[in-house]
Scaffold this active site. Structure first.
Site, PDB file in Angstrom:
ATOM      1  N   TYR A  59      80.731 -45.200  96.084  1.00 38.73           N
ATOM      2  CA  TYR A  59      81.634 -45.364  94.937  1.00 38.73           C
ATOM      3  C   TYR A  59      83.105 -45.202  95.338  1.00 38.73           C
ATOM      4  CZ  TYR A  59      77.456 -44.530  91.959  1.00 38.73           C
ATOM      5  OH  TYR A  59      76.223 -44.564  91.367  1.00 38.73           O
ATOM      6  N   LEU A 199      72.226 -46.490  78.437  1.00 34.87           N
ATOM      7  CA  LEU A 199      72.605 -47.209  77.207  1.00 34.87           C
ATOM      8  C   LEU A 199      72.471 -48.721  77.416  1.00 34.87           C
ATOM      9  CD1 LEU A 199      75.835 -45.124  76.424  1.00 34.87           C
ATOM     10  CD2 LEU A 199      73.557 -44.839  75.417  1.00 34.87           C
ATOM     11  N   SER A 240      81.174 -43.305  80.604  1.00 32.52           N
ATOM     12  CA  SER A 240      82.245 -43.675  79.692  1.00 32.52           C
ATOM     13  C   SER A 240      83.541 -43.130  80.263  1.00 32.52           C
ATOM     14  CB  SER A 240      82.016 -43.102  78.291  1.00 32.52           C
ATOM     15  OG  SER A 240      83.044 -43.571  77.450  1.00 32.52           O
TER      16      SER A 240
END
Ligand code: A2P
Length: 288
Positions: A59, A199, A240
């Site tokens: 990442y 999600l 998020s």
């Protein structure tokens, strides 16, 4: 730096891993969180009560995450940090070196959970990586060890060679992609599912089924989906970068009925949104 008394009480419930560790059930995924975004997002997440931060060597944000968690002033033992060894670092010595580099970037003495990020081939090289993870755990450099994106066949290969198995398999799992066979197999071995893209990358939140349940329980669609995961025994790492949504995603103090959980179970379409485990991303970032 914040005083310990300024620090809010964690709100995430914990989930027991097979090795006896208590892991926060809800954590923050950090894929595609740029080093610039990391500072504010981690600070908002820790204030909202997150204690598990999930990153990976690939990442490119381990150093920024290390800096942000130190700036919070939270004691190290209250935090749960996960990172992962990437595909180009497989092999025994290679994985030990990759871990040392990740730990240095994070600036910590130990990592709470270290994962094999992807089930690469040749399988023997990957099995050597698992030996390295066992060694790291024995040394106390990592508390818990696991894997990510493994299918049944990969877990089987590990279980044929080793008696010490992963405590977690972090995989894509959401209402539209429920991996029942994998979940059943993992249950037999005591390997917890930690859902990435819980999600459905935000895609399931508009569905009529989920919004209707949200209205029934007086919560947001995302809270319905996350609670469904937790009540089905899975840990989650929703992403998020928005502070309101971050706080919402960990505020799950309600309960859903079994029939309503079954309504979400019935949403499965076997729709995978990310890369297939047998086709690991070869360049750029993975989708997890
Ligand atoms: P954002 O960062 O703008 O909040 P997943 O974790 O399944 O990959 O989903 C991540 C996606 O879902 C992101 O696009 C994120 O957007 C969005 N998201 C996360 N939490 C919520 C929420 N509570 N309500 C609506 N969208 C959300």
């Amino acid at each position: 730096m914040a005083e310990p008394t300024d620090v809010p009480t964690p709100v995430s419930e914990t989930i027991a891993l097979r090795d006896g560790t208590a892991m926060p059930a809800v954590g923050l995924g950090s894929l595609r969180m740029s080093p610039q975004e990391t500072d504010t997002t981690i600070s908002s997440a820790l204030s909202a009560g997150y204690r598990l931060i999930d990153t990976a060597a690939v990442y490119g944000n381990e150093a920024a995450i290390g800096t942000a968690v130190r700036a919070s002033g939270l004691p190290r033992e209250e935090l749960f940090l996960t990172t992962k060894v990437w595909n180009n670092d497989h092999g025994y010595e290679e994985t030990l070196r990759a871990f040392a580099a990740s730990r240095a970037r994070l600036g910590v003495d130990y990592v709470d959970l270290y994962l094999i990020h992807w089930p690469v081939t040749p399988i023997d090289r990957m099995l050597r990586s698992w030996e390295a993870l066992l060694e790291l755990q024995q040394r106390g450099d990592v508390r818990s060890i696991g894997v990510s994106n493994f299918m049944v066949k990969h877990l089987r290969a590990l279980s044929e060679r080793f008696s010490e198995l992963p405590v977690i398999n972090q995989v894509e799992y959401h209402p539209l992609f429920q991996q029942d066979d994998l979940a059943d197999f993992q249950k037999e071995l005591g390997i917890l599912i930690q859902a990435w893209a819980p999600l459905g990358k935000g895609g399931v939140l508009e569905s009529q089924t989920v919004t209707t349940l949200g209205e029934k329980y007086g919560v947001a669609p995302a809270q319905v989906v996350l609670k469904w995961h937790l009540m089905r025994g899975r840990a989650v790492i929703p992403k998020s970068t928005n502070s309101t949504r971050l706080a919402m995603n960990i505020d799950l103090d309600f309960s859903m009925s079994e029939p309503d959980l079954a309504v979400i179970d019935a949403m499965n379409e076997d729709t995978r949104l990310g890369s297939h485990p047998d086709a690991p991303p070869t360049n750029g970032l993975p989708d997890q």
